[in-house]
Scaffold this motif. Structure first.
Motif, mmCIF file in Angstrom:
data_model
loop_
_atom_site.group_PDB
_atom_site.id
_atom_site.type_symbol
_atom_site.label_atom_id
_atom_site.label_comp_id
_atom_site.label_asym_id
_atom_site.label_seq_id
_atom_site.Cartn_x
_atom_site.Cartn_y
_atom_site.Cartn_z
ATOM 1 N N GLU A 36 103.161 71.119 42.777
ATOM 2 C CA GLU A 36 103.199 69.655 42.763
ATOM 3 C C GLU A 36 102.685 69.066 41.443
ATOM 4 O OE1 GLU A 36 99.398 71.140 44.210
ATOM 5 O OE2 GLU A 36 101.409 71.492 44.976
ATOM 6 N N LYS A 37 101.925 69.824 40.690
ATOM 7 C CA LYS A 37 101.432 69.368 39.380
ATOM 8 C C LYS A 37 102.467 69.576 38.273
ATOM 9 C CE LYS A 37 96.467 69.982 39.903
ATOM 10 N NZ LYS A 37 95.279 70.625 39.326
ATOM 11 N N HIS A 38 103.442 70.445 38.503
ATOM 12 C CA HIS A 38 104.347 70.843 37.433
ATOM 13 C C HIS A 38 105.817 70.531 37.671
ATOM 14 C CE1 HIS A 38 100.977 72.928 35.625
ATOM 15 N NE2 HIS A 38 100.708 73.436 36.814
ATOM 16 N N PHE A 39 106.193 70.218 38.917
ATOM 17 C CA PHE A 39 107.600 69.997 39.238
ATOM 18 C C PHE A 39 107.765 68.743 40.080
ATOM 19 C CE2 PHE A 39 106.977 74.629 38.973
ATOM 20 C CZ PHE A 39 107.916 74.954 38.007
ATOM 21 N N VAL A 40 108.934 68.121 39.950
ATOM 22 C CA VAL A 40 109.329 67.022 40.824
ATOM 23 C C VAL A 40 110.093 67.668 41.976
ATOM 24 C CG1 VAL A 40 110.731 64.946 41.010
ATOM 25 C CG2 VAL A 40 109.487 65.428 38.884
ATOM 26 N N PRO A 41 109.678 67.425 43.215
ATOM 27 C CA PRO A 41 110.309 68.121 44.341
ATOM 28 C C PRO A 41 111.731 67.640 44.616
ATOM 29 C CG PRO A 41 108.724 66.529 45.144
ATOM 30 C CD PRO A 41 108.601 66.541 43.648
ATOM 31 N N HIS A 42 112.543 68.550 45.154
ATOM 32 C CA HIS A 42 113.830 68.143 45.711
ATOM 33 C C HIS A 42 113.526 67.313 46.946
ATOM 34 C CE1 HIS A 42 116.688 71.468 44.032
ATOM 35 N NE2 HIS A 42 116.356 70.591 43.128
ATOM 36 N N GLU A 43 114.381 66.357 47.236
ATOM 37 C CA GLU A 43 114.172 65.483 48.390
ATOM 38 C C GLU A 43 114.048 66.293 49.677
ATOM 39 O OE1 GLU A 43 116.534 61.972 50.701
ATOM 40 O OE2 GLU A 43 116.729 62.077 48.518
ATOM 41 N N GLY A 44 112.972 66.047 50.401
ATOM 42 C CA GLY A 44 112.768 66.706 51.687
ATOM 43 C C GLY A 44 112.220 68.118 51.605
ATOM 44 N N ILE A 45 111.871 68.597 50.422
ATOM 45 C CA ILE A 45 111.379 69.969 50.270
ATOM 46 C C ILE A 45 109.869 69.950 49.992
ATOM 47 C CG2 ILE A 45 111.479 72.072 48.842
ATOM 48 C CD1 ILE A 45 113.940 71.676 50.627
ATOM 49 N N ASP A 46 109.127 70.674 50.810
ATOM 50 C CA ASP A 46 107.696 70.858 50.584
ATOM 51 C C ASP A 46 107.547 72.061 49.655
ATOM 52 O OD1 ASP A 46 105.009 71.680 50.669
ATOM 53 O OD2 ASP A 46 104.769 71.070 52.761
ATOM 54 N N MET A 47 107.193 71.803 48.402
ATOM 55 C CA MET A 47 107.141 72.877 47.408
ATOM 56 C C MET A 47 106.077 73.924 47.732
ATOM 57 S SD MET A 47 107.875 70.928 43.793
ATOM 58 C CE MET A 47 106.482 69.816 43.935
ATOM 59 N N ARG A 48 105.026 73.558 48.427
ATOM 60 C CA ARG A 48 103.997 74.542 48.811
ATOM 61 C C ARG A 48 104.537 75.520 49.843
ATOM 62 N NH1 ARG A 48 98.911 75.393 46.419
ATOM 63 N NH2 ARG A 48 98.468 73.510 45.258
ATOM 64 N N SER B 134 109.004 92.480 41.375
ATOM 65 C CA SER B 134 107.635 92.984 41.249
ATOM 66 C C SER B 134 106.800 92.665 42.485
ATOM 67 C CB SER B 134 106.965 92.389 40.009
ATOM 68 O OG SER B 134 106.617 91.026 40.230
ATOM 69 N N GLY B 135 107.312 91.765 43.336
ATOM 70 C CA GLY B 135 106.600 91.394 44.556
ATOM 71 C C GLY B 135 105.711 90.182 44.415
ATOM 72 N N LEU B 136 105.724 89.537 43.264
ATOM 73 C CA LEU B 136 104.820 88.410 43.029
ATOM 74 C C LEU B 136 105.329 87.082 43.568
ATOM 75 C CD1 LEU B 136 103.711 89.333 39.415
ATOM 76 C CD2 LEU B 136 102.329 89.496 41.499
ATOM 77 N N ILE B 137 106.657 86.973 43.761
ATOM 78 C CA ILE B 137 107.209 85.747 44.334
ATOM 79 C C ILE B 137 108.192 86.095 45.441
ATOM 80 C CG2 ILE B 137 106.882 84.353 42.250
ATOM 81 C CD1 ILE B 137 109.869 84.586 41.696
ATOM 82 N N GLN B 138 108.428 85.103 46.306
ATOM 83 C CA GLN B 138 109.354 85.218 47.424
ATOM 84 C C GLN B 138 110.454 84.180 47.239
ATOM 85 O OE1 GLN B 138 106.766 84.026 50.593
ATOM 86 N NE2 GLN B 138 106.065 86.107 50.984
ATOM 87 N N THR B 139 111.575 84.399 47.906
ATOM 88 C CA THR B 139 112.665 83.433 47.849
ATOM 89 C C THR B 139 113.032 82.952 49.244
ATOM 90 O OG1 THR B 139 114.407 85.097 48.019
ATOM 91 C CG2 THR B 139 113.661 84.527 45.811
ATOM 92 N N GLU B 140 113.587 81.746 49.279
ATOM 93 C CA GLU B 140 114.146 81.203 50.514
ATOM 94 C C GLU B 140 115.397 80.429 50.136
ATOM 95 O OE1 GLU B 140 113.077 78.290 54.269
ATOM 96 O OE2 GLU B 140 111.455 79.207 53.129
#
Length: 100
Positions: A26-38, A68-74
């Motif tokens: 939330e400090k670095h990106f503008v969210p897509h509408e309706g998306i909780d970035m956390r 590497s396992g450091l991030i996940q995708t959805e």
């Protein structure tokens, strides 16, 4: 999670920066509408814009971090969102504590 793969993923300044940005999206990106970035994450287009690089480069960096396992995708509709895998990051921190 293979430590050597994590070390490789973090050996690039831009990939390290992405991981840092995703810690507090939330400090670095503008969210897509309706998306909780956390909860959901940020879209590759948001990362691309922030990096000021091509989408193919940003996608490649995100793919390396994911492998590497450091991030996940959805995937939601036509968008793929990326967020940190906090459990894997804690495991890596425990590895440092135990082994190094």
């Amino acid at each position: 999670m293979e430590p050597i793969e994590v070390f490789k993923a973090l050996s690039n300044e831009a990939r390290l920066q992405i991981l840092q940005w995703l810690k507090e999206p939330e400090k670095h990106f503008v969210p897509h509408e309706g998306i909780d970035m956390r909860k959901i994450g940020v879209c590759v287009s948001q990362v691309t814009e922030k990096l000021n690089m091509t989408q193919s480069t940003a996608s490649q960096y995100l793919s390396i971090l994911q492998r590497s396992g450091l991030i996940q995708t959805e995937r939601i509709g036509k968008f793929t969102y990326f967020k940190r895998d906090e459990e894997k990051i804690r495991e890596m921190a425990a590895f440092f504590d135990r082994e190094l």
